[in-house]
Design a protein around this motif. Structure first.
Motif, PDB file in Angstrom:
ATOM      1  N   ILE A 145      44.015  45.846  38.067  1.00 54.96           N
ATOM      2  CA  ILE A 145      43.271  45.147  39.117  1.00 54.96           C
ATOM      3  C   ILE A 145      41.792  45.319  38.795  1.00 54.96           C
ATOM      4  O   ILE A 145      41.311  46.445  38.634  1.00 54.96           O
ATOM      5  N   VAL A 146      41.087  44.195  38.691  1.00 53.90           N
ATOM      6  CA  VAL A 146      39.687  44.194  38.257  1.00 53.90           C
ATOM      7  C   VAL A 146      38.812  43.654  39.377  1.00 53.90           C
ATOM      8  O   VAL A 146      39.142  42.645  40.019  1.00 53.90           O
ATOM      9  N   LEU A 147      37.693  44.347  39.609  1.00 54.15           N
ATOM     10  CA  LEU A 147      36.709  43.917  40.596  1.00 54.15           C
ATOM     11  C   LEU A 147      35.497  43.357  39.859  1.00 54.15           C
ATOM     12  O   LEU A 147      34.903  44.034  39.021  1.00 54.15           O
TER      13      LEU A 147
ATOM     14  N   GLY B 290      32.926  42.899  35.243  1.00 56.58           N
ATOM     15  CA  GLY B 290      34.195  43.392  35.750  1.00 56.58           C
ATOM     16  C   GLY B 290      34.313  44.897  35.652  1.00 56.58           C
ATOM     17  O   GLY B 290      33.861  45.506  34.682  1.00 56.58           O
ATOM     18  N   GLU B 291      34.903  45.490  36.675  1.00 56.30           N
ATOM     19  CA  GLU B 291      35.149  46.931  36.699  1.00 56.30           C
ATOM     20  C   GLU B 291      36.610  47.161  37.065  1.00 56.30           C
ATOM     21  O   GLU B 291      37.096  46.655  38.082  1.00 56.30           O
ATOM     22  N   VAL B 292      37.311  47.904  36.245  1.00 60.25           N
ATOM     23  CA  VAL B 292      38.735  48.128  36.452  1.00 60.25           C
ATOM     24  C   VAL B 292      38.930  49.129  37.585  1.00 60.25           C
ATOM     25  O   VAL B 292      38.431  50.261  37.534  1.00 60.25           O
ATOM     26  N   LEU B 293      39.648  48.696  38.618  1.00 54.46           N
ATOM     27  CA  LEU B 293      39.927  49.585  39.744  1.00 54.46           C
ATOM     28  C   LEU B 293      41.116  50.495  39.450  1.00 54.46           C
ATOM     29  O   LEU B 293      41.099  51.673  39.786  1.00 54.46           O
TER      30      LEU B 293
ATOM     31  N   LEU C 297      42.490  43.278  28.522  1.00 50.41           N
ATOM     32  CA  LEU C 297      43.275  42.502  29.482  1.00 50.41           C
ATOM     33  C   LEU C 297      43.248  41.029  29.107  1.00 50.41           C
ATOM     34  O   LEU C 297      42.278  40.530  28.512  1.00 50.41           O
ATOM     35  N   TYR C 298      44.337  40.345  29.457  1.00 49.74           N
ATOM     36  CA  TYR C 298      44.353  38.898  29.273  1.00 49.74           C
ATOM     37  C   TYR C 298      43.335  38.253  30.214  1.00 49.74           C
ATOM     38  O   TYR C 298      43.138  38.704  31.350  1.00 49.74           O
ATOM     39  N   LYS C 299      42.693  37.181  29.746  1.00 43.30           N
ATOM     40  CA  LYS C 299      41.668  36.521  30.555  1.00 43.30           C
ATOM     41  C   LYS C 299      42.265  35.764  31.743  1.00 43.30           C
ATOM     42  O   LYS C 299      41.653  35.686  32.809  1.00 43.30           O
ATOM     43  N   ASP C 300      43.448  35.206  31.555  1.00 47.26           N
ATOM     44  CA  ASP C 300      44.061  34.451  32.647  1.00 47.26           C
ATOM     45  C   ASP C 300      44.615  35.416  33.688  1.00 47.26           C
ATOM     46  O   ASP C 300      45.485  36.243  33.372  1.00 47.26           O
TER      47      ASP C 300
ATOM     48  N   ARG D  25      25.746  39.101  45.404  1.00 44.09           N
ATOM     49  CA  ARG D  25      26.632  40.033  44.713  1.00 44.09           C
ATOM     50  C   ARG D  25      27.864  40.305  45.552  1.00 44.09           C
ATOM     51  O   ARG D  25      28.049  41.362  46.111  1.00 44.09           O
ATOM     52  N   THR D  26      28.710  39.295  45.676  1.00 44.57           N
ATOM     53  CA  THR D  26      29.953  39.455  46.419  1.00 44.57           C
ATOM     54  C   THR D  26      31.108  39.712  45.457  1.00 44.57           C
ATOM     55  O   THR D  26      31.149  39.167  44.358  1.00 44.57           O
ATOM     56  N   ALA D  27      32.039  40.521  45.886  1.00 42.77           N
ATOM     57  CA  ALA D  27      33.111  40.974  45.004  1.00 42.77           C
ATOM     58  C   ALA D  27      34.227  39.934  44.886  1.00 42.77           C
ATOM     59  O   ALA D  27      34.569  39.272  45.856  1.00 42.77           O
ATOM     60  N   THR D  28      34.774  39.795  43.684  1.00 45.46           N
ATOM     61  CA  THR D  28      35.934  38.950  43.426  1.00 45.46           C
ATOM     62  C   THR D  28      36.996  39.788  42.729  1.00 45.46           C
ATOM     63  O   THR D  28      36.701  40.469  41.748  1.00 45.46           O
ATOM     64  N   LEU D  29      38.195  39.732  43.253  1.00 45.37           N
ATOM     65  CA  LEU D  29      39.301  40.523  42.699  1.00 45.37           C
ATOM     66  C   LEU D  29      40.207  39.657  41.837  1.00 45.37           C
ATOM     67  O   LEU D  29      40.464  38.493  42.154  1.00 45.37           O
ATOM     68  N   GLU D  30      40.701  40.250  40.748  1.00 45.94           N
ATOM     69  CA  GLU D  30      41.693  39.578  39.913  1.00 45.94           C
ATOM     70  C   GLU D  30      42.741  40.592  39.461  1.00 45.94           C
ATOM     71  O   GLU D  30      42.409  41.744  39.168  1.00 45.94           O
ATOM     72  N   VAL D  31      43.983  40.149  39.441  1.00 47.38           N
ATOM     73  CA  VAL D  31      45.084  40.957  38.898  1.00 47.38           C
ATOM     74  C   VAL D  31      45.409  40.394  37.517  1.00 47.38           C
ATOM     75  O   VAL D  31      45.728  39.200  37.384  1.00 47.38           O
ATOM     76  N   ARG D  32      45.296  41.230  36.481  1.00 46.79           N
ATOM     77  CA  ARG D  32      45.515  40.783  35.102  1.00 46.79           C
ATOM     78  C   ARG D  32      46.529  41.690  34.410  1.00 46.79           C
ATOM     79  O   ARG D  32      46.663  42.861  34.746  1.00 46.79           O
ATOM     80  N   MET D  33      47.181  41.112  33.408  1.00 44.58           N
ATOM     81  CA  MET D  33      48.118  41.884  32.612  1.00 44.58           C
ATOM     82  C   MET D  33      47.381  42.524  31.435  1.00 44.58           C
ATOM     83  O   MET D  33      46.428  41.953  30.892  1.00 44.58           O
ATOM     84  N   VAL D  34      47.820  43.721  31.055  1.00 43.26           N
ATOM     85  CA  VAL D  34      47.239  44.421  29.911  1.00 43.26           C
ATOM     86  C   VAL D  34      47.794  43.830  28.623  1.00 43.26           C
ATOM     87  O   VAL D  34      49.008  43.595  28.496  1.00 43.26           O
TER      88      VAL D  34
END
Length: 632
Positions: free
Chosen positions: A378-380, A386-389, A326-329, A286-295
């Motif tokens: 920013i999603v963790l 996924g959890e929105v930070l 959020l957009y998937k990409d 259970r390691t965290a991965t961060l992504e920045v996505r547009m709404v």
């Protein structure tokens, strides 16, 4: 001649007091306990959780011996101690149900643990027992292999984007950029444009080796990773995985986990005291991965849970600012974040400052240049969820450094910065070896190691007393002090004791007694040479010191070499070995001479020493040192 000044006896008393106080915690044993830690990076364990745990246990008619909130470590937790294992098992089941409303997505992790029974007055002096390694305490051993091909693939994807951004910034036209295995093909129509692109890329993207290919109108620039860049990419990938794993295993309640590299692409994970293998796998994975996505602003805010989700978008229901579509990409991932720190904005309100690497800065500029005024999240991601930070509005074009404002409190900004710094796994890993060592085997190893050290100590002490009489007793007492000080130092350092460590303690005993043998034989030699007993004691200790120092320094050099160049069990052996040399020099010379001075120093008319048989060359009969010897 043989008198210690008062300060030396004070130093001996202090050393004995230190050794006793910091060795004692190792004899109190441990009690069964459960540890409650956060299952989500966005949820912190605080003192209120301790109150909830206490309340749940009372409702379940389970009486804990104590409930402690521990915030000293990087992962705060609550620990409840119990009198027996039956209560411990019942408490674990009760707390898992009471603290987690959704068993499929737990908020808190409840793990078995052991807590030392050290009295509070010793703990107030920071006197704690040594940690026990995997071979003594039992636990879980994993050998994990990093997918270095995935590391390479991710790096090449980033370089492909960088090449496209550089050529666009320099207004150099191309016919396409394609991946072909481990190389990137950049297509051109004419040689002049290709030459210009090669010169630009050579300066901007130094990790790539560029080579011309193709003929006619089908010209190509083939880019491959340089060998040194390829090696560094693999090295960084393994190191990043080790760093991320270190932050996750804290939740298992492991006092001293071992996470280290083995070979080029493997990682060893040892978790002493952990017996729940499935839980350990779950936490490690259970390691965290961060992504920045547009709404996705095509969905009206407030109607996310009822509106139809457009193709290519995704609904997030958990986190700050949720629900949100959020957009998937992703715009970019946590791999591009080089640093994140808590700060303040221009209005002196808490904020988070984010630094991106060069590729991340270009990606962020391209993504936000035409989207000022729109929202970005920013999603963790943990365990595929996924959890929105945070959800923030883009106020201007963002680059390599920008701020996230509206955090509300300094604590919130610090927490978010910590999550952003945590990053993600550089590549997936596969467990290729799994081994569980039961606590019974660990207990047997402790018993055998303890017996071996005890019997060896007893045999040496008996031999020394029989052969050297009173001076042999001094040597045996010095040997006891050596063990006392060595264990106290290891406990103070909170070192992890393993079977190689026990072997190093046994070796330290042998080296310590060797120093006393040198001293005693030197005193005997001075008596044979006709010196008075007082002079024999003084000269014997003084002349033996040089030999003892030489032998211990050379052995210490070998121990330091093991410490510097060794790893794993070898380093553990080297640490105990080096410390044992230092404590043996103190006990064998300083302490044993203090005993001799205390016993014989005030006797002005000393005529004999109880140091065993003295063989005098040329004498017709054997003479003992405890018989009055006439010196001609």
């Amino acid at each position: 001649m043989n008198r210690y000044p008062l300060w030396k006896y004070v130093l001996i008393v202090i050393a004995l007091l230190f050794g006793t106080l910091y060795t004692l915690p190792n004899f109190f044993g441990e009690s069964p306990a459960v540890q409650i830690s956060s299952a989500k990076s966005t949820i912190k364990v605080d003192s209120s959780v301790a109150g909830r745990v206490q309340q749940l246990l009372q409702q379940g008619s389970l009486a804990p011996e104590s409930v402690i909130f521990d915030n000293a470590s990087t992962a705060p937790s609550v620990r409840a101690r119990f009198a027996n294992t039956d209560t411990q098992f019942k408490a674990k089941t009760l707390l898992e149900k009471g603290l987690n409303t959704d068993p499929a997505d737990p908020t808190y992790i409840v793990a078995f643990n052991l807590l030392p029974n050290t009295p509070q007055w010793l703990q107030s002096l920071h006197a704690f027992p040594m940690y026990l390694g995997l071979d003594l305490r039992g636990g879980v051993h994993f050998l994990m292999q990093v997918d270095v091909k995935a590391v390479m693939n991710k790096r090449l994807q980033g370089l492909q984007s960088s090449v496209r951004s550089v050529l666009r910034d320099k207004n150099i036209r191309h016919n396409g950029i394609n991946r072909n295995g481990d190389q990137i093909d950049i297509l051109f129509r004419d040689a002049d444009t290709r030459d210009k692109a090669r010169n630009v890329l050579a300066g901007e993207v130094s990790e790539l080796a560029l080579q011309d290919a193709g003929t006619g109108d089908d010209l190509k620039l083939v880019a491959t990773l340089r060998p040194e860049a390829l090696k560094q990419t693999q090295e960084d990938g393994v190191k990043q995985n080790i760093s991320t794993l270190s932050k996750r295993v804290n939740e298992l309640g492991v006092a001293e986990p071992i996470i280290q590299r083995q070979g080029a692409d493997r990682i060893v994970v040892q978790l002493p005291g952990v017996q729940d293998v499935s839980r350990a796998k779950d936490i490690i994975g259970r390691t965290a991965t961060l992504e920045v996505r547009m709404v996705d602003d095509s969905v009206t805010r407030g109607t996310e849970e009822t509106a139809a989700i457009p193709f290519g978008s995704e609904l997030f229901k958990v986190g700050k600012g949720a629900p949100v579509v959020l957009y998937k990409d992703p715009v970019l991932t946590g791999d591009y974040i080089s640093n994140a720190s808590a700060s303040f904005d221009e209005n002196h309100q808490p904020a988070v400052s984010i630094d991106l690497n060069g590729d991340g800065g270009r990606k962020m500029r391209d993504a936000t240049r035409e989207k000022v005024g729109k929202a970005m999240a920013i999603v963790l991601f943990e365990k595929g969820k996924g959890e929105v930070l945070t959800v923030a509005t883009i106020r201007s074009e963002l680059g390599s450094r920008f701020q996230i404002t509206g955090m509300g409190s300094a604590e919130a900004s610090s927490d978010l910065a910590l999550l952003l710094r945590a990053g993600s796994l550089a590549a997936p890993m596969e467990i290729i070896e799994e081994r569980t060592i039961g606590p019974q085997l660990g207990a047997e190893n402790i018993r055998k190691g303890f017996d071996a050290t005890l019997y060896g100590f007893a045999a040496m002490a008996i031999f020394m007393i029989v052969y050297y009489q009173l001076f042999g007793l001094f040597s045996a007492l010095a040997l006891s002090v050596n063990v006392l000080l060595l264990i106290a130092v290891l406990s103070t350092l909170q070192a992890t004791l393993t079977l190689p460590g026990i072997a190093a303690i046994a070796l330290a005993l042998g080296m310590a007694i060797d120093s006393n043998v040198l001293i005693n034989e030197r005193i005997r030699e001075e008596l044979r040479n006709g010196n008075s007993p007082q002079a024999a004691i003084s000269i014997g200790f003084d002349r033996a010191w040089a030999t003892i120092l030489d032998s211990n320094v050379t052995t210490l050099i070998a121990g330091l070499a093991l410490l510097i160049f060794g790893s794993g069990a070898i380093r553990g052996f080297a640490v105990v070995h080096c410390l044992g040399i230092l404590t043996s020099m103190f006990s064998a010379v300083f302490f044993s001479r203090g005993l001799a001075n205390l016993w014989y120093g005030r006797k002005k008319k000393l005529t004999s020493l109880a140091i065993g048989q003295i063989w005098k060359p040329g004498a017709g009969t054997d003479t003992k040192s405890d018989v009055k010897v006439k010196v001609k």
